[in-house]
Design an enzyme around this catalytic site. Structure first.
Site, PDB file in Angstrom:
ATOM      1  N   LYS A 138       0.842  -1.201   0.000  1.00  0.00           N
ATOM      2  CA  LYS A 138       0.000   0.000   0.000  1.00  0.00           C
ATOM      3  C   LYS A 138       0.877   1.252   0.000  1.00  0.00           C
ATOM      4  CE  LYS A 138      -3.901   2.020   2.573  1.00  0.00           C
ATOM      5  NZ  LYS A 138      -4.761   1.905   3.753  1.00  0.00           N
ATOM      6  N   SER A 151      -9.668   1.863   2.745  1.00  0.00           N
ATOM      7  CA  SER A 151      -8.825   2.572   1.820  1.00  0.00           C
ATOM      8  C   SER A 151      -7.786   1.700   1.112  1.00  0.00           C
ATOM      9  CB  SER A 151      -8.087   3.692   2.561  1.00  0.00           C
ATOM     10  OG  SER A 151      -7.234   3.137   3.557  1.00  0.00           O
ATOM     11  N   SER A 179      -9.798  -0.349   7.002  1.00  0.00           N
ATOM     12  CA  SER A 179      -9.214  -0.284   5.652  1.00  0.00           C
ATOM     13  C   SER A 179      -8.506  -1.525   5.146  1.00  0.00           C
ATOM     14  CB  SER A 179      -8.255   0.889   5.570  1.00  0.00           C
ATOM     15  OG  SER A 179      -9.008   2.047   5.337  1.00  0.00           O
TER      16      SER A 179
HETATM   17  N1  GLN Z   1     -13.139   4.239   6.159  1.00  0.00           N
HETATM   18  C1  GLN Z   1     -12.498   4.615   7.373  1.00  0.00           C
HETATM   19  C2  GLN Z   1     -12.141   6.080   7.325  1.00  0.00           C
HETATM   20  O1  GLN Z   1     -12.358   6.654   6.333  1.00  0.00           O
HETATM   21  C3  GLN Z   1     -11.288   3.770   7.636  1.00  0.00           C
HETATM   22  C4  GLN Z   1     -10.056   4.203   6.968  1.00  0.00           C
HETATM   23  C5  GLN Z   1      -8.865   3.376   7.305  1.00  0.00           C
HETATM   24  O2  GLN Z   1      -8.975   2.354   7.996  1.00  0.00           O
HETATM   25  N2  GLN Z   1      -7.712   3.828   6.861  1.00  0.00           N
HETATM   26  O3  GLN Z   1     -11.633   6.616   8.247  1.00  0.00           O
END
Ligand code: GLN
Length: 488
Positions: free
Chosen positions: A79, A154, A178
């Site tokens: 990532k 994400s 994410s």
């Molecule tokens: N969807 C969640 C957010 O937008 C989680 C994001 C993540 O785990 N990086 O904060």
């Protein structure tokens, strides 16, 4: 079976038995990326030369008759918030578009020690803020199971790369879901480790009390292998702990595989997780999975996590607060995108900050910075940030209480199926609601696994297995038993 169908264990065996070389394996994946990534867009950067040279090193070891580690020569994707020295690391943001990592993250150092092969860096929501990968400054990733839909986020690029067989495994990061949610949307396995299990040194910080790095893989066995390779104490991250130390890890216990029996387990099913808003197709599959554990002999118990409904609002105060502090470093001066032009520029320093940040950050990032700055500001701090931290304690107490009665908790990962690209991107609140089953786990700091448990039509559904702190071994073992019954 083609080279891109293999799991880590299968590819390792093939390499050791010299059925194919690491170079052949690496090229098969690079070809797959060339063939499929034009439509999926899982990768932001492909590092072909690095991958080929790493693969060649593994071949040299094999020809020299050396024993190779299990991850040696296995093509992986990382990532784009995790630093690999000398490689661009964008965090999916224009502000870091040309940023080249000056050092390796600890997880990368560890994987390099295992002779891993890195194919490239994967797409994500900008600074990992989002649940669809549509907030990337470089364009959205598509779900390989249905190209009209999002892969989740994400870590959508990482999950899509594994699902599209563009790599054997990937690393993601999970601040509020994410790793687990994209794994669920793409039909692959994802583990959010316990807070402290994996070093975050070299991970671009989002919300530091919530962030963890973890694996995304084709199956549970691979997930274990990658987790074992990246976990452990690191002096560069003071929140990391030594999992194998009885002194540092209060829950440390070795589970001999032969003694692990599903029928000795008590598994909790929170009643608050099966309420209005959960897609009926998902509910059916998750309940069928729970039934399977019952058939295997586990004792299924209904449990209650009474503060569940407050976890999401608390998360969306704490997360932006920490994010606004972490992102203060991108000022257009020290590094990253800048509007400052020496000689000709008449802007003041403040102008440079404001313009660089205004142009360099996307909409969702700016929204979080504003929300976070607001909740931390004098006069509002007590009403928002402090209150949210108190709610966090209540949520944590709920889990601690339930974990006195059960060994692990089962539930859904996402309330809805992978949605259409463009469907939610203009509606932040509905995007935030997708995280309803995942964020509490980060607030509490416990580990959780996302495991495919079936499909609605062609759309994958994930089962979430939540464990006690540092009991990754147990939830992985529970997951593996389910996987085995599905294969029968
Ligand atoms: N969807 C969640 C957010 O937008 C989680 C994001 C993540 O785990 N990086 O904060």
């Amino acid at each position: 079976m083609g080279l891109t169908d293999l799991t880590i264990t299968q590819a390792h065996q093939g390499l050791v038995k010299k059925e194919f070389s690491a170079l052949e394996l690496c090229k098969a994946y690079l070809d797959k990326i060339k063939e499929r990534d034009r439509e999926i867009f899982a990768f932001l950067t492909v590092v072909e030369n690095l991958a080929l040279s790493q693969a060649k090193e593994v071949d040299d070891l094999i020809s020299a008759g050396e024993k190779i580690p299990i991850l040696a020569g296995i093509p992986s994707a990382i990532k784009d918030v995790i630093l690999i020295e000398g490689i661009r690391c964008t965090a999916g943001s224009k502000i870091l578009e040309n940023y080249v990592a000056p050092y390796d993250a600890t997880v990368i150092k560890k994987l390099k020690g295992e002779k891993a092969v890195f194919l490239g860096k994967t797409n994500l929501d900008e600074f990992a803020m989002g649940a669809s990968t549509e907030h990337s400054a470089f364009g959205p990733t598509r779900n390989p199971r249905d190209l009209t839909r999002v892969p989740g986020g994400s870590s959508g690029g990482s999950a899509a790369a594994v699902a599209a067989q563009e790599c054997i495994y990937a690393l993601g990061s999970d601040t509020g879901g994410s790793i687990r949610q994209p794994a669920s949307f793409c039909g692959v396995v994802g583990l959010k480790p316990t807070y402290g299990a994996v070093s975050r040194y070299g991970l671009i910080a989002f919300a530091s009390s919530l962030d963890q790095i973890g694996p995304i893989t084709k199956n549970v066995e691979d997930c274990k292998i990658v987790f074992d390779a990246i976990k452990g104490k690191d002096e560069m991250d003071s929140t990391s702990i030594d999992l194998n130390s009885k002194f540092q890890n209060p829950n440390y216990k070795q589970i001999p595989n032969s003694k692990f029996q599903i029928r000795n387990l008590r598994l909790g099913v929170p009643k608050e997780y099966f309420v209005k808003g959960l897609d009926p197709g998902i509910e059916k599959l998750v309940k069928a999975a729970i039934k399977k554990y019952e058939e295997m002999g586990a004792k299924i118990e209904e449990v209650s996590l009474p503060h569940t409904e407050y976890a999401l609002p608390a998360y969306y105060i704490i997360n932006p607060s920490e994010a606004s502090a972490n992102l203060a470093r991108y000022d257009g001066i020290k590094f990253g995108y800048s509007v400052a032009k020496p000689q000709t520029n008449t802007d003041t320093l403040l102008d440079v900050y404001l313009k660089s940040r205004g142009q360099g950050f996307g909409q969702e990032v700016r929204r979080r910075i504003m929300l976070g700055t607001y909740s931390l500001s004098a006069g509002y701090y007590e009403a928002y940030y402090l209150k949210a931290q108190k709610v966090r304690t209540l949520v944590k107490n709920d889990f601690e209480k339930v974990f006195k009665e059960v060994d692990a908790i089962l539930g859904p990962v996402s309330p809805i199926l992978p949605f259409k690209i463009g469907e939610k991107v203009g509606d932040p609140l509905s995007m935030y609601l997708v995280d309803v089953y995942t964020v509490a786990i980060n607030l509490v700091g416990v580990p959780a696994l996302s495991l495919p448990c079936g499909k609605v039509g062609q759309l994958p559904v994930g089962l979430q297995i939540i464990g006690k702190p540092f009991e990754e071994d147990i939830i992985l073992e529970i997951g593996e038993k389910f996987e085995q019954t599905c294969q029968k």
